[in-house]
Scaffold this active site. Structure first.
Site, mmCIF file in Angstrom:
data_model
loop_
_atom_site.group_PDB
_atom_site.id
_atom_site.type_symbol
_atom_site.label_atom_id
_atom_site.label_comp_id
_atom_site.label_asym_id
_atom_site.label_seq_id
_atom_site.Cartn_x
_atom_site.Cartn_y
_atom_site.Cartn_z
ATOM 1 N N SER A 1 -35.312 25.251 169.297
ATOM 2 C CA SER A 1 -35.000 24.954 170.541
ATOM 3 C C SER A 1 -35.983 25.672 171.528
ATOM 4 C CB SER A 1 -33.722 25.437 170.939
ATOM 5 O OG SER A 1 -33.103 25.025 172.230
ATOM 6 N N LYS B 1 -35.220 20.739 167.053
ATOM 7 C CA LYS B 1 -34.317 20.310 167.831
ATOM 8 C C LYS B 1 -34.450 19.068 168.433
ATOM 9 C CE LYS B 1 -30.569 22.167 170.609
ATOM 10 N NZ LYS B 1 -31.055 21.778 172.038
ATOM 11 N N GLU C 1 -50.387 23.790 171.133
ATOM 12 C CA GLU C 1 -50.986 22.646 171.618
ATOM 13 C C GLU C 1 -52.164 22.986 172.614
ATOM 14 O OE1 GLU C 1 -50.551 19.432 170.878
ATOM 15 O OE2 GLU C 1 -49.508 20.209 169.152
#
Length: 340
Positions: A309, A334, A320
Site C-alpha cells: 500500500s 496492493k 520511478e
C-alpha cells in the site's frame, strides 16, 4: 510541515469499509413494487420484501432474528455481490470496534497485518517483536483456519481479524500454509498488548548513514504521523549525514497522504508521486513540490513481500523518479487506494 500540503485523510489500510448506519429502514418498504434506480435494468424490488415476509412468517426461529439484523444482513449481501474481498460492510457496532482498533498504536492481539492473495486471506506482514513473528508466522502465509474453524471465501478480513483478536493473555490457534510448502502447520499464539512505533531512527557505519525504519504510515491521526516524520527528518538533516537507508520492510501501509508527504521530502518540484483513477475515469494526480529537506542525501530503499500500500507508493515514486535505489523482494502488490 509544508503548509501547502493537503491534510485530508485518505486511508490506505488493508480493507475498504463501507460504514452505513441504517435508520428508518422500515419506511423503506414504500419501495415495494418499484424498480431499482438504474432505469436501464428492470429489477423488481418487491421480491426483496416478499422474501422478507416469507422469512418472518414461516422460519421456525424467526423471533431470534431482529428486523435490524435482517436489514444489515441484506446490506452485507449487496456489498458482497461486488465480489471484491477488500470491500465490506460493517454494522454500527462493528464500525465502533474497527475505529477503536485503528486509533493509536496500542492494541491487543497477535500483531499481524492481513491481506488477500488470489481470494485467500494471507499475512501481509507480522509486526516486529509481535507474538505472531516470534512463533514463526511469516509474510505471505495463507491462513487456513482459526481455532480449527476453516476459513471460506465468505470470510472477510474483518471477520478473520475479529476471530484472531482478543484479550492479552488468551491464546488463539492458527493453521497456516507457508509459501512454497505443501503441509500446513499449526501455531498456538498467546495474545498480548502490541505497541508499534510508526518509525525508528538509528545511525550506522560510524554515524555516517541514517537508517530510518518506517513501520507503518499511521498514527492516531495523519497530522500526528507527519509530526513524527518531521521530527525524524530534522534529526537526519541536523546530523549532517549524506547517505540514508529508508527501510520499508514489513510496512503494511496506512495513510495515503503520508506516503505522498514522505516522497515529497526527497523530490524537487513537478515529479509525479502517484496517480489514482476512480470508477468514473476521473484521475487525481499527486505531484511533488519544491523545498524537500532530503534532496541532497543518497537514498537506498529496502522492501520485502510485507511492504504494501503506502509503502509501495513511496518506494515506487522514488524508484520511478530515479531518486533512490530499491533493494529487496517483490512487494505485496496492493494496487488500489481505499477509503473508509
Amino acid at each position: 510541515m509544508k503548509d501547502s500540503k493537503s491534510v485530508q485523510k485518505i486511508i490506505g489500510s488493508a480493507i475498504l469499509i463501507v460504514c452505513v448506519f441504517v435508520l428508518g429502514f422500515i419506511s423503506g418498504r414504500e419501495l415495494r413494487g418499484k424498480n431499482i434506480l438504474d432505469s436501464s435494468v428492470s429489477v423488481d424490488s418487491s421480491m426483496f420484501w416478499d422474501v422478507w415476509d416469507l422469512m418472518k412468517s414461516t422460519y421456525v426461529d424467526s423471533d431470534k432474528v431482529s428486523d435490524e439484523d435482517m436489514m444489515y444482513g441484506a446490506i452485507k449481501g449487496m456489498v458482497e455481490s461486488y465480489d471484491d474481498p477488500a470491500t465490506v460492510f460493517l454494522t454500527p457496532e462493528e464500525t465502533e470496534e474497527f475505529n477503536a482498533s485503528s486509533e493509536g498504536k496500542y492494541f491487543e492481539g497477535i500483531g499481524a497485518e492481513l491481506g488477500y492473495e488470489d481470494g485467500q486471506i494471507i499475512v501481509v506482514s507480522p509486526l516486529e517483536g509481535s507474538p505472531a513473528k516470534e512463533v514463526g508466522i511469516r509474510a505471505g502465509d495463507y491462513i487456513l483456519a482459526v481455532d480449527d474453524k476453516e476459513l471460506t471465501t465468505k470470510d472477510s478480513i474483518y471477520d478473520v481479524v475479529s476471530m484472531i483478536r482478543g484479550e492479552a493473555g488468551t491464546t488463539v490457534k492458527l493453521t497456516v500454509l507457508h509459501k512454497n510448502d505443501l503441509k500446513p502447520v499449526e501455531y498456538t499464539i498467546t495474545r498480548r498488548e502490541i505497541t508499534v512505533e510508526s518509525m525508528t531512527l538509528e545511525y550506522l557505519n560510524n554515524n555516517s548513514i541514517a537508517h530510518l525504519k518506517v513501520n507503518r504510515f499511521t498514527e492516531a491521526t495523519y497530522l500526528e504521523w507527519v509530526s513524527v516524520w518531521d521530527e525524524n527528518v530534522d534529526k537526519i538533516v541536523e546530523s549532517g549525514v549524506k547517505k540514508m537507508i529508508l527501510d520499508l520492510r514489513g510496512n503494511p501501509g496506512g495513510f495515503f497522504n503520508a506516503a505522498v508527504y514522505a516522497a515529497d521530502e526527497f523530490l524537487s518540484g513537478d515529479y509525479t508521486i502517484s496517480m489514482q483513477q476512480d470508477g468514473k475515469g476521473k484521475v487525481d494526480k499527486y505531484e511533488s513540490e519544491d523545498g524537500g529537506k532530503l534532496l541532497n542525501i543518497d537514498v537506498v530503499v529496502l522492501v520485502d513481500t510485507g511492504s504494501a500500500s503506502a509503502s509501495e507508493i513511496l518506494a515506487g515514486a522514488l524508484q520511478e523518479t530515479e531518486r533512490a535505489i530499491v533493494i529487496g523482494e517483490k512487494t505485496y502488490g496492493k494496487g488500489t487506494a481505499q477509503n473508509v
